[in-house]
Design a protein around this motif. Structure first.
Motif, short mmCIF file in Angstrom:
data_model
loop_
_atom_site.label_atom_id
_atom_site.label_comp_id
_atom_site.label_asym_id
_atom_site.label_seq_id
_atom_site.Cartn_x
_atom_site.Cartn_y
_atom_site.Cartn_z
N ILE A 46 0.90 -1.08 -0.03
CA ILE A 46 0.14 0.04 -0.27
C ILE A 46 0.89 1.44 0.17
CG2 ILE A 46 -2.00 1.30 1.39
CD1 ILE A 46 -2.32 -1.73 0.37
N VAL A 47 0.35 2.37 -0.80
CA VAL A 47 1.17 3.60 -0.82
C VAL A 47 0.17 4.62 -0.52
CG1 VAL A 47 2.42 5.18 -2.16
CG2 VAL A 47 2.77 2.58 -2.73
N VAL A 48 0.42 5.55 0.43
CA VAL A 48 -0.41 6.64 0.86
C VAL A 48 0.38 7.84 0.97
CG1 VAL A 48 -1.93 7.14 2.66
CG2 VAL A 48 -1.44 4.88 2.75
N TRP A 49 -0.30 8.89 0.40
CA TRP A 49 0.50 10.15 0.13
C TRP A 49 -0.08 11.36 1.12
CZ3 TRP A 49 4.72 10.41 -3.06
CH2 TRP A 49 4.80 9.37 -4.10
N ARG A 50 0.77 12.27 1.36
CA ARG A 50 0.49 13.60 1.93
C ARG A 50 0.08 13.37 3.37
NH1 ARG A 50 -0.23 13.67 -3.37
NH2 ARG A 50 1.05 15.30 -4.49
N GLU A 51 -0.98 14.29 3.63
CA GLU A 51 -1.39 14.29 5.20
C GLU A 51 -1.99 12.96 5.80
OE1 GLU A 51 -4.99 16.39 7.88
OE2 GLU A 51 -4.26 17.19 6.05
N MET A 52 -2.53 12.05 4.58
CA MET A 52 -3.15 10.72 5.12
C MET A 52 -1.90 9.85 5.24
SD MET A 52 -5.78 8.21 3.17
CE MET A 52 -5.34 8.70 1.71
N ALA A 53 -0.74 9.97 4.86
CA ALA A 53 0.57 9.07 5.01
C ALA A 53 0.95 9.55 6.50
CB ALA A 53 1.65 9.73 3.87
N VAL A 54 1.13 10.83 6.88
CA VAL A 54 1.40 11.15 8.21
C VAL A 54 0.53 10.58 9.31
CG1 VAL A 54 1.85 13.24 9.86
CG2 VAL A 54 2.49 13.36 7.23
N ASN A 55 -0.68 10.49 9.03
CA ASN A 55 -1.59 9.94 9.95
C ASN A 55 -1.31 8.37 9.98
OD1 ASN A 55 -2.74 12.30 10.79
ND2 ASN A 55 -4.21 12.20 9.14
N CYS A 56 -1.31 7.94 8.82
CA CYS A 56 -0.84 6.37 8.78
C CYS A 56 0.18 6.01 9.55
CB CYS A 56 -0.99 5.89 7.69
SG CYS A 56 -2.48 5.90 6.66
N SER A 57 1.38 6.85 9.63
CA SER A 57 2.37 6.62 10.37
C SER A 57 2.31 6.75 11.67
CB SER A 57 3.71 7.33 9.80
OG SER A 57 3.46 8.50 9.97
N LYS A 58 1.36 7.77 12.04
CA LYS A 58 1.37 7.95 13.62
C LYS A 58 0.44 6.91 14.05
CE LYS A 58 1.36 13.06 13.47
NZ LYS A 58 0.50 14.25 13.87
N PHE A 59 -0.65 6.67 13.54
CA PHE A 59 -1.59 5.79 14.25
C PHE A 59 -1.76 4.12 14.01
CE2 PHE A 59 -3.64 10.09 14.08
CZ PHE A 59 -3.46 10.35 15.46
N LEU A 60 -1.02 3.78 12.91
CA LEU A 60 -1.07 2.38 12.66
C LEU A 60 0.21 1.75 12.95
CD1 LEU A 60 -2.28 2.53 8.85
CD2 LEU A 60 -3.49 1.73 10.90
N SER A 61 0.13 0.35 13.16
CA SER A 61 1.51 -0.23 13.76
C SER A 61 1.24 -1.84 13.38
CB SER A 61 1.70 -0.28 14.99
OG SER A 61 0.46 -0.78 15.94
N LYS A 62 2.36 -2.55 13.29
CA LYS A 62 2.17 -4.05 12.87
C LYS A 62 0.98 -4.81 13.59
CE LYS A 62 4.86 -7.98 12.98
NZ LYS A 62 5.90 -8.91 12.99
N GLY A 63 -0.03 -5.34 12.85
CA GLY A 63 -0.84 -6.02 13.39
C GLY A 63 -2.15 -5.15 13.40
N SER A 64 -2.26 -3.99 13.09
CA SER A 64 -3.37 -3.16 13.18
C SER A 64 -4.35 -3.52 11.87
CB SER A 64 -3.11 -1.56 12.86
OG SER A 64 -2.11 -1.05 14.01
#
Length: 97
Positions: A46-64
């Motif tokens: 999966i590839v996510v861009w811009r603000e959504m990318a930042v949110n994914c990196s903050k709130f997702l982790s392995k197993g989410s």
């Protein structure tokens, strides 16, 4: 129309990078069990861009568990040995977690 909807779990921590032009991009892989054969699993990059990318990196982790809606993108290129390769990933338009 090119549209895909996946529900699955992250196989590793998401990776956030910034492009040379200053745009954030987050990548991760989602493991999705097949609908009628739960013993088989497909793995989607999966590839996510811009603000959504930042949110994914903050709130997702392995197993989410995530729901991803996006489009399948195929790229063809020559690797360092001159062999033609194909890369397929999902360009996310929506990510719910």
């Amino acid at each position: 129309m090119n549209k895909i909807h996946l529900i699955g779990r992250l196989t590793a921590e998401p990776e956030l990078r910034t492009t040379n032009s200053g745009v954030q991009v987050c990548t991760f892989t989602v493991a999705v069990n097949r609908r009628f054969n739960r013993d088989e699993t497909d793995f989607f990059p999966i590839v996510v861009w811009r603000e959504m990318a930042v949110n994914c990196s903050k709130f997702l982790s392995k197993g989410s568990q995530v729901s991803v809606v996006g489009a399948v993108q195929m790229r063809r290129y020559d690797d360092k040995d001159g062999i033609k390769r194909t890369a397929i990933d999902v360009q996310a338009e929506e990510v719910e977690f």
